[in-house]
Motif scaffolding. Structure first.
Motif, PDB file in Angstrom:
ATOM      1  N   LYS A 176       2.030 -11.429  23.206  1.00  0.00           N
ATOM      2  CA  LYS A 176       2.911 -10.764  24.178  1.00  0.00           C
ATOM      3  C   LYS A 176       4.003 -10.010  23.426  1.00  0.00           C
ATOM      4  O   LYS A 176       4.683 -10.577  22.574  1.00  0.00           O
ATOM      5  CB  LYS A 176       3.532 -11.815  25.102  1.00  0.00           C
ATOM      6  CG  LYS A 176       4.423 -11.235  26.190  1.00  0.00           C
ATOM      7  CD  LYS A 176       4.982 -12.346  27.067  1.00  0.00           C
ATOM      8  CE  LYS A 176       5.889 -11.769  28.154  1.00  0.00           C
ATOM      9  NZ  LYS A 176       6.473 -12.836  29.008  1.00  0.00           N
ATOM     10  N   GLU A 177       4.140  -8.716  23.740  1.00  0.00           N
ATOM     11  CA  GLU A 177       5.179  -7.899  23.099  1.00  0.00           C
ATOM     12  C   GLU A 177       6.333  -7.657  24.071  1.00  0.00           C
ATOM     13  O   GLU A 177       6.104  -7.320  25.235  1.00  0.00           O
ATOM     14  CB  GLU A 177       4.597  -6.554  22.659  1.00  0.00           C
ATOM     15  CG  GLU A 177       3.627  -6.657  21.500  1.00  0.00           C
ATOM     16  CD  GLU A 177       3.236  -5.280  20.989  1.00  0.00           C
ATOM     17  OE1 GLU A 177       4.055  -4.646  20.296  1.00  0.00           O
ATOM     18  OE2 GLU A 177       2.114  -4.836  21.316  1.00  0.00           O
ATOM     19  N   GLN A 178       7.545  -7.824  23.560  1.00  0.00           N
ATOM     20  CA  GLN A 178       8.741  -7.557  24.358  1.00  0.00           C
ATOM     21  C   GLN A 178       9.755  -6.784  23.517  1.00  0.00           C
ATOM     22  O   GLN A 178       9.835  -6.971  22.296  1.00  0.00           O
ATOM     23  CB  GLN A 178       9.389  -8.874  24.805  1.00  0.00           C
ATOM     24  CG  GLN A 178       8.604  -9.634  25.862  1.00  0.00           C
ATOM     25  CD  GLN A 178       9.314 -10.922  26.239  1.00  0.00           C
ATOM     26  OE1 GLN A 178       9.560 -11.772  25.399  1.00  0.00           O
ATOM     27  NE2 GLN A 178       9.657 -11.056  27.512  1.00  0.00           N
ATOM     28  N   PHE A 179      10.523  -5.919  24.197  1.00  0.00           N
ATOM     29  CA  PHE A 179      11.591  -5.197  23.517  1.00  0.00           C
ATOM     30  C   PHE A 179      12.933  -5.662  24.084  1.00  0.00           C
ATOM     31  O   PHE A 179      13.131  -5.680  25.304  1.00  0.00           O
ATOM     32  CB  PHE A 179      11.428  -3.679  23.700  1.00  0.00           C
ATOM     33  CG  PHE A 179      10.305  -3.120  22.898  1.00  0.00           C
ATOM     34  CD1 PHE A 179      10.498  -2.712  21.589  1.00  0.00           C
ATOM     35  CD2 PHE A 179       9.028  -3.018  23.442  1.00  0.00           C
ATOM     36  CE1 PHE A 179       9.444  -2.213  20.841  1.00  0.00           C
ATOM     37  CE2 PHE A 179       7.966  -2.521  22.704  1.00  0.00           C
ATOM     38  CZ  PHE A 179       8.180  -2.115  21.388  1.00  0.00           C
ATOM     39  N   LEU A 180      13.830  -6.041  23.193  1.00  0.00           N
ATOM     40  CA  LEU A 180      15.144  -6.537  23.593  1.00  0.00           C
ATOM     41  C   LEU A 180      16.207  -5.500  23.237  1.00  0.00           C
ATOM     42  O   LEU A 180      16.288  -5.058  22.084  1.00  0.00           O
ATOM     43  CB  LEU A 180      15.450  -7.859  22.873  1.00  0.00           C
ATOM     44  CG  LEU A 180      16.852  -8.424  23.060  1.00  0.00           C
ATOM     45  CD1 LEU A 180      17.071  -8.845  24.506  1.00  0.00           C
ATOM     46  CD2 LEU A 180      17.084  -9.603  22.123  1.00  0.00           C
ATOM     47  N   GLU A 181      16.977  -5.118  24.217  1.00  0.00           N
ATOM     48  CA  GLU A 181      18.062  -4.164  23.978  1.00  0.00           C
ATOM     49  C   GLU A 181      19.385  -4.914  23.990  1.00  0.00           C
ATOM     50  O   GLU A 181      19.684  -5.642  24.943  1.00  0.00           O
ATOM     51  CB  GLU A 181      18.068  -3.079  25.048  1.00  0.00           C
ATOM     52  CG  GLU A 181      19.099  -1.984  24.763  1.00  0.00           C
ATOM     53  CD  GLU A 181      19.012  -0.850  25.784  1.00  0.00           C
ATOM     54  OE1 GLU A 181      19.903   0.002  25.767  1.00  0.00           O
ATOM     55  OE2 GLU A 181      18.052  -0.847  26.579  1.00  0.00           O
ATOM     56  N   VAL A 182      20.159  -4.756  22.937  1.00  0.00           N
ATOM     57  CA  VAL A 182      21.430  -5.467  22.802  1.00  0.00           C
ATOM     58  C   VAL A 182      22.573  -4.520  23.134  1.00  0.00           C
ATOM     59  O   VAL A 182      22.634  -3.393  22.634  1.00  0.00           O
ATOM     60  CB  VAL A 182      21.602  -6.015  21.363  1.00  0.00           C
ATOM     61  CG1 VAL A 182      22.922  -6.747  21.227  1.00  0.00           C
ATOM     62  CG2 VAL A 182      20.451  -6.937  21.016  1.00  0.00           C
ATOM     63  N   ASN A 183      23.492  -4.992  23.975  1.00  0.00           N
ATOM     64  CA  ASN A 183      24.675  -4.210  24.323  1.00  0.00           C
ATOM     65  C   ASN A 183      25.710  -4.378  23.219  1.00  0.00           C
ATOM     66  O   ASN A 183      26.444  -5.364  23.173  1.00  0.00           O
ATOM     67  CB  ASN A 183      25.238  -4.694  25.674  1.00  0.00           C
ATOM     68  CG  ASN A 183      26.366  -3.798  26.162  1.00  0.00           C
ATOM     69  OD1 ASN A 183      26.978  -3.063  25.392  1.00  0.00           O
ATOM     70  ND2 ASN A 183      26.638  -3.854  27.460  1.00  0.00           N
ATOM     71  N   ILE A 184      25.754  -3.411  22.312  1.00  0.00           N
ATOM     72  CA  ILE A 184      26.639  -3.500  21.147  1.00  0.00           C
ATOM     73  C   ILE A 184      28.108  -3.542  21.568  1.00  0.00           C
ATOM     74  O   ILE A 184      28.920  -4.263  21.000  1.00  0.00           O
ATOM     75  CB  ILE A 184      26.403  -2.317  20.189  1.00  0.00           C
ATOM     76  CG1 ILE A 184      24.953  -2.321  19.703  1.00  0.00           C
ATOM     77  CG2 ILE A 184      27.359  -2.375  19.012  1.00  0.00           C
ATOM     78  CD1 ILE A 184      24.577  -3.546  18.904  1.00  0.00           C
ATOM     79  N   GLU A 185      28.463  -2.753  22.573  1.00  0.00           N
ATOM     80  CA  GLU A 185      29.863  -2.713  23.017  1.00  0.00           C
ATOM     81  C   GLU A 185      30.317  -4.080  23.522  1.00  0.00           C
ATOM     82  O   GLU A 185      31.454  -4.486  23.311  1.00  0.00           O
ATOM     83  CB  GLU A 185      30.032  -1.656  24.118  1.00  0.00           C
ATOM     84  CG  GLU A 185      29.831  -0.233  23.643  1.00  0.00           C
ATOM     85  CD  GLU A 185      30.776   0.130  22.508  1.00  0.00           C
ATOM     86  OE1 GLU A 185      31.969  -0.245  22.585  1.00  0.00           O
ATOM     87  OE2 GLU A 185      30.330   0.768  21.545  1.00  0.00           O
ATOM     88  N   ALA A 230      33.452  -6.994  21.819  1.00  0.00           N
ATOM     89  CA  ALA A 230      34.601  -7.594  22.516  1.00  0.00           C
ATOM     90  C   ALA A 230      34.235  -9.003  22.986  1.00  0.00           C
ATOM     91  O   ALA A 230      33.973  -9.215  24.163  1.00  0.00           O
ATOM     92  CB  ALA A 230      35.007  -6.726  23.697  1.00  0.00           C
ATOM     93  N   PRO A 231      34.152  -9.969  22.061  1.00  0.00           N
ATOM     94  CA  PRO A 231      33.788 -11.332  22.458  1.00  0.00           C
ATOM     95  C   PRO A 231      34.886 -11.979  23.301  1.00  0.00           C
ATOM     96  O   PRO A 231      36.046 -11.572  23.258  1.00  0.00           O
ATOM     97  CB  PRO A 231      33.649 -12.058  21.109  1.00  0.00           C
ATOM     98  CG  PRO A 231      34.509 -11.277  20.167  1.00  0.00           C
ATOM     99  CD  PRO A 231      34.432  -9.855  20.630  1.00  0.00           C
TER     100      PRO A 231
END
Length: 439
Positions: free
Chosen positions: A119-128, A132-133
């Motif tokens: 199974k292939e998945q693409f994960l997009e990370v919200n850098i912004e 701001a943790p």
């Protein structure tokens, strides 16, 4: 690359590809499966060209690729659940291209193993969002308050109070959490060791002259013996042979140069004072002082060790030795309120704490000064802490400082005041805990 310490027979194991040899895992998460990392590519740490290696049968990157391929497929051989991650962005973390081993799995493995599922998945990370943790806020519990009170009974040092002034969360990590940086064996002389050795050498050399006028022959004799004394103290940290070459030898010579310059400056000052009918008299060395302040019905100890106390005419000088640089702005206090927060006045806070402790244990009859001998800037002489441009520490000045220290301790003891991150990011640059709080 990640340094990781864990129990090898239980839980999550973090290891490199070569460490997985002959081991079987049921669940595997493989990180950084990008071309250039898995395998590592054509990089080679050798002056022998590829063609020469090939002609003479020496290992090249081709053999290295084969080794990686063997370990990769051997690792997956008996696993039930495998997750392989790679980076699709073209940057320094991988170039955005998945490993050739992964491409081979995708095209060949389903044909050879009909019951497997890929199974292939693409994960997009919200850098912004990552930039701001969420702020870390730790409220004080009864257990935390008990630790604070216990420390108050044993004694707060100016160093620990400075940590709280700079960042109360770091204070929490260090005092309450009892977190420490991993100790590493020093192969070469570190800054801390250099400072300790110079302090011990100066203490050794000045001890015979306590309560005596320092004469020029005394100082010349101390200068003559400085190299031998330094080496004796360095040998308590390192084998003698390790001090005869490389960086350790250079550091030893730098330390010797520091002390030579220091004694030259002492002789010059002594000549000028002698011409005025004055003398330098060493009174105490490496003396620890303790006093108390009452906070919320609790008696809180404040303690500190002063490197040197001497007198010049009717002035008592409290002196701290530093092997690093000290800027004038670090010792110029324009407003007492500025002493409550921030690292700019760390050294001023420390020197004023020493002066306050001294007056609580003694009754100085003359003037009082507190300053630093910076061994890197010894030509500047004693750099004294100044309150509104005056380096004379009067009872009024020290009473005002005591009020500031009480305010800081009130915050520490106040159950309603939580531990929070600092707003000054300069404080975070060399902090041991910056990876924890993501500042």
């Amino acid at each position: 690359n990640l340094t990781f310490y864990g129990e090898p027979v239980s839980g999550l194991q973090v290891m490199g590809m070569l460490e997985t040899r002959t081991l079987d895992f049921e669940n595997i998460i493989l990180l950084s499966a990008n071309e250039g990392i898995l395998p590592s590519g054509k990089t080679q740490n050798s002056f022998i060209p590829y063609d020469v290696k090939r002609v003479f049968g020496l290992p090249t990157y081709s053999e290295k690729d084969s080794i990686f391929a063997y370990h990769f497929y051997r690792l997956l051989q008996r696993a039930k659940n495998i997750e392989i991650l790679y980076n699709t962005e073209s940057d320094s973390l991988g170039g955005g291209e998945k490993s050739r081993f992964l491409s081979q799995l995708l095209y060949e493995f389903p044909q050879l193993n009909k019951i497997s599922r890929i199974k292939e998945q693409f994960l997009e990370v919200n850098i912004e969002a990552l930039k701001a943790p969420s702020p870390i806020i730790i409220k004080k519990t009864d257990e935390i308050s008990e630790v604070i009170q216990q420390k108050g009974r044993s004694g707060y040092s100016p160093t620990l109070l400075n940590i709280y002034r700079n960042c109360s969360l770091k204070f929490y990590f260090q005092l309450i959490g009892n977190l420490r940086e991993t100790e590493e064996v020093e192969e070469t002389i570190g800054a801390d060791t250099l400072g300790n050795v110079i302090h011990k050498t100066l203490e050794d050399q000045y001890t015979p002259y306590v309560d005596k006028d320092l004469t020029e022959p005394d100082l010349k004799n101390m200068k003559k013996q400085a190299g031998e004394k330094l080496r004796q103290h360095f040998e308590s940290y390192y084998p003698p042979d390790d001090l005869d070459y490389g960086k350790n030898l250079l550091t030893l010579k730098v330390a010797h140069k520091f002390l030579n310059n220091f004694y030259e400056k002492e002789m010059l000052v002594r000549k000028l004072l002698f011409a005025e009918g004055k003398a330098i008299v060493i009174r105490q060395l490496e003396q620890e002082f303790v006093s108390t302040i009452t906070i919320r019905s609790e008696i809180v100890k404040i303690k500190g060790k002063i490197d040197r106390i001497d007198t010049v005419d009717n002035t008592v000088r409290i002196i701290d030795y530093k092997t690093g640089k000290t800027e004038e702005k670090e010792l110029n206090v324009k407003e007492f309120e500025l002493l409550k927060h921030g690292q700019t006045l760390n050294k001023s806070f420390q020197l004023l704490t020493y002066a306050w402790l001294y007056t609580k244990n003694n009754k100085p009859t003359g003037n009082l000064q507190s300053g630093i001998f910076s061994l890197r800037q010894i030509s500047s002489g004693l750099k004294t802490v100044k309150i509104n441009e005056s380096d004379t520490l009067t009872p009024v000045v020290l009473n005002n400082f005591e009020t500031i220290m009480k305010n800081i301790l009130e915050d520490i003891y106040d159950p309603a005041t939580p531990f929070t991150q600092t707003n000054d990011e300069k404080t975070c640059v060399y902090c041991d805990f910056k990876t924890i709080c993501s500042k």
